[in-house]
Design an enzyme around this catalytic site. Structure first.
Site, mmCIF file in Angstrom:
data_model
loop_
_atom_site.group_PDB
_atom_site.id
_atom_site.type_symbol
_atom_site.label_atom_id
_atom_site.label_comp_id
_atom_site.label_asym_id
_atom_site.label_seq_id
_atom_site.Cartn_x
_atom_site.Cartn_y
_atom_site.Cartn_z
ATOM 1 N N CYS A 1 22.844 -44.844 -35.679
ATOM 2 C CA CYS A 1 21.795 -43.919 -35.337
ATOM 3 C C CYS A 1 22.112 -42.683 -35.076
ATOM 4 O O CYS A 1 21.681 -41.339 -35.522
ATOM 5 C CB CYS A 1 20.400 -44.181 -34.466
ATOM 6 S SG CYS A 1 19.998 -45.771 -34.530
ATOM 7 N N ASP A 2 23.108 -42.463 -34.038
ATOM 8 C CA ASP A 2 23.559 -41.292 -33.431
ATOM 9 C C ASP A 2 24.966 -40.657 -33.708
ATOM 10 O O ASP A 2 25.158 -39.494 -33.196
ATOM 11 C CB ASP A 2 23.356 -41.435 -32.084
ATOM 12 C CG ASP A 2 21.699 -41.751 -31.560
ATOM 13 O OD1 ASP A 2 20.943 -41.559 -32.572
ATOM 14 O OD2 ASP A 2 21.661 -42.620 -30.666
ATOM 15 N N CYS B 1 23.061 -46.809 -29.872
ATOM 16 C CA CYS B 1 23.164 -47.171 -31.359
ATOM 17 C C CYS B 1 23.946 -46.237 -31.909
ATOM 18 O O CYS B 1 23.613 -45.134 -32.368
ATOM 19 C CB CYS B 1 21.875 -47.105 -32.020
ATOM 20 S SG CYS B 1 21.553 -47.415 -33.642
#
Lengths: 108, 407
Positions: B138-139, B135
């Protein structure tokens, strides 16, 4: 729940005795937000023996990385200041989280 | 307490929610079972949403929130549940969930979608959250000014690589195809090829992810000559397609070789009353708009199915006296003639009920009894077929009717 940041992390986690669970999260991580209410409930249920905390990585990215956290969601378990478990990944769910918390709870 | 619905939709992505909008607006009692607190499926984790018609600028989460509100407006219910099984019980379907609940419904629409595929290479599991990610939104933050590799070359892989370049120092995309060939759309290819932060390694696959506490390098294998190369990288983003979420359907509905649900163009599976829509089914294009389209089709198909099935149950299956069912069509002269003859007999006075099934409008029942030629007449008693006659000649009709009246 205890909110961590770069100023209190050292004292509350690294120098603290006992078992501490830290939820590394951020606003942009959907799965983190999804798990948050479950984590809250777990924290209430197991709070008598374990300490639960969360850390918004916004503004604390370097701190997270110093704890070898490079992806969200990440739940890191510390025992007497030492990292002893790190849960992460797309398929992490409340069930797996609670199972691990329980294991630490029984040993605490 | 038993919870009864006309249709239960499993999975609240764009396909499921579109089905809910149509079903609830069609006055069906509609429930969506979604395992996440927030509906939207995979579209919820996609930021850039550039090609949903009528929305020039929107995001995945925003569009999905609109879908949800739209479904709720027409009366669809949402519940947070993970389905573990569907069991057909005659006309009804019984749905069991992980939380121990049981739901009873007349029809089911499966819209469980797909989830990111795991590569299964050495180090992938070990370094989750420590350098392996599925993701980018997200990261990406963690990889400011660092080097990452991306595995995959479809739309998601290229889109996410472009997104990552806003944060990282360099993205190296590992592509299994020959030089210059990507599965992604042309518009994305152009953007990737002209992006100075993106590099490609062609004809190669990821063999292993290595590191100490965190990922620091990957092992790449050239599939043409078998040569292994080590590449230093701080992160590995995996976008190698998706796998359908159909584990709970195995042995119930027909699945393809790759475990996608097989449907016809009405979204029907091989089990009457069970439908599938969106990414979970065998199809050519997996997008929000095609999922939405599937949802509309399935909801209308469910409406028709319930109409036909309930008519059949009420007028034939649940009737105490013998029922004479005539399969006919307004365009078939012979069947019109036969209907006339039968009507004239006033069968009702003789304790026999007559029901007409138009084989064009009610294909469901006609197909169930394998009616290939019309007119055809079947006599039912207590849900069982007891006698059948197909394209009868005049003497045959007389014989048959004589038999009926003495039934």
């Amino acid at each position: 729940m205890l909110e961590l940041n770069k100023d209190n992390f050292e004292n509350e986690v690294i120098k603290a005795a006992g078992t501490i669970v830290v939820d590394f999260w951020s606003e942009s991580c959907e799965l983190c937000l999804e798990l948050m209410p479950d984590y809250q409930r777990i924290a209430e249920e197991y709070g008598d023996k374990l300490k639960f905390a969360k850390l918004d990585i916004k503004g604390s990215r370097r701190l997270a990385m110093s704890q070898q956290v490079m992806g969200l969601p990440s739940f890191v378990f510390y025992v007497d200041g030492k990292k002893s478990e790190h849960l992460s990944g797309e398929d992490l769910d409340a069930e797996e989280l609670e199972k691990t918390v329980k294991e630490f709870y029984e040993q605490a | 307490m038993e919870q009864v619905y006309d249709v239960i939709i499993i999975g609240g992505g764009p396909g499921g929610m579109s089905a809910a909008i149509y079903a609830a607006r069609g006055r069906l009692k509609t429930l969506i079972l979604e395992e996440k607190r927030k509906a939207g499926g995979q579209a919820r984790t996609t930021w850039e949403m550039e090609n949903y018609p009528g929305f020039k600028e929107t995001t995945g989460p925003e569009l999905m929130e609109n879908f949800r509100e739209h479904a709720v407006k027409f009366g669809a219910e949402f519940k947070k549940e993970t389905v573990i099984s569907i069991k057909p019980s005659g006309f009804w379907k019984i749905i069991k969930t992980k939380s121990g609940q049981e739901y009873k419904t007349k029809a089911v629409i499966v819209s469980t979608g797909a989830e990111p595929r795991i590569l299964g290479v050495k180090g992938e599991k070990e370094f989750r959250g420590r350098g392996v990610s599925y993701c980018a939104t997200c990261d990406a933050d963690f990889y400011q000014d660092l080097d990452v590799v991306v595995i995959g070359n479809g739309n998601t892989a290229i889109e996410e690589s472009i997104y990552l370049t806003k944060f990282v120092n360099k993205v190296t995309i590992i592509v299994i195809h020959d030089q210059g060939i990507l599965d992604a759309d042309k518009i994305l290819q152009e953007q990737a090829f002209s992006n100075e932060k993106i590099e490609f390694v062609w004809s190669s696959v990821l063999e292993e992810i290595r590191g100490d506490e965190l990922v620091d390098r990957v092992l790449i294998k050239n599939i043409k000559n078998g040569e292994m190369t080590e590449l230093s990288a701080n992160g590995v983003f995996v976008f190698v397609g998706t796998v359908p979420r159909t584990e709970f359907l195995k042995g119930l509905v027909r699945l393809s070789k790759f475990n996608y649900v097989e449907t016809n163009e009405m979204m029907e599976t091989n089990v009457p009353g069970i439908y599938a829509v969106g990414d979970v089914r065998v199809k050519f294009l997996r997008q929000v708009i095609t999922a939405a389209s599937d949802g509309a089709t399935a909801a209308v198909a469910v409406e028709k199915y319930l109409e036909q099935e309930e008519y059949w149950r009420k007028n034939v299956m649940e009737v105490a006296e013998p029922v004479l069912v005539v399969f006919w069509s307004p365009v078939n002269q012979d069947s019109l003639k036969l209907l006339g003859q039968l009507e004239a007999l006033k069968l009702a006075d003789k304790g026999v009920k007559m029901v007409k099934i138009d084989t064009y409008r009610n294909k469901l029942i006609a197909d169930r009894y394998q009616i290939k030629e019309i007119p055809a007449v079947i006599i039912f008693e207590h849900e069982e077929e007891v006698k059948r006659i197909v394209q009868p000649s005049e003497p045959e009709i007389e014989d048959f009717i004589a038999g009926v009246v003495t039934v």
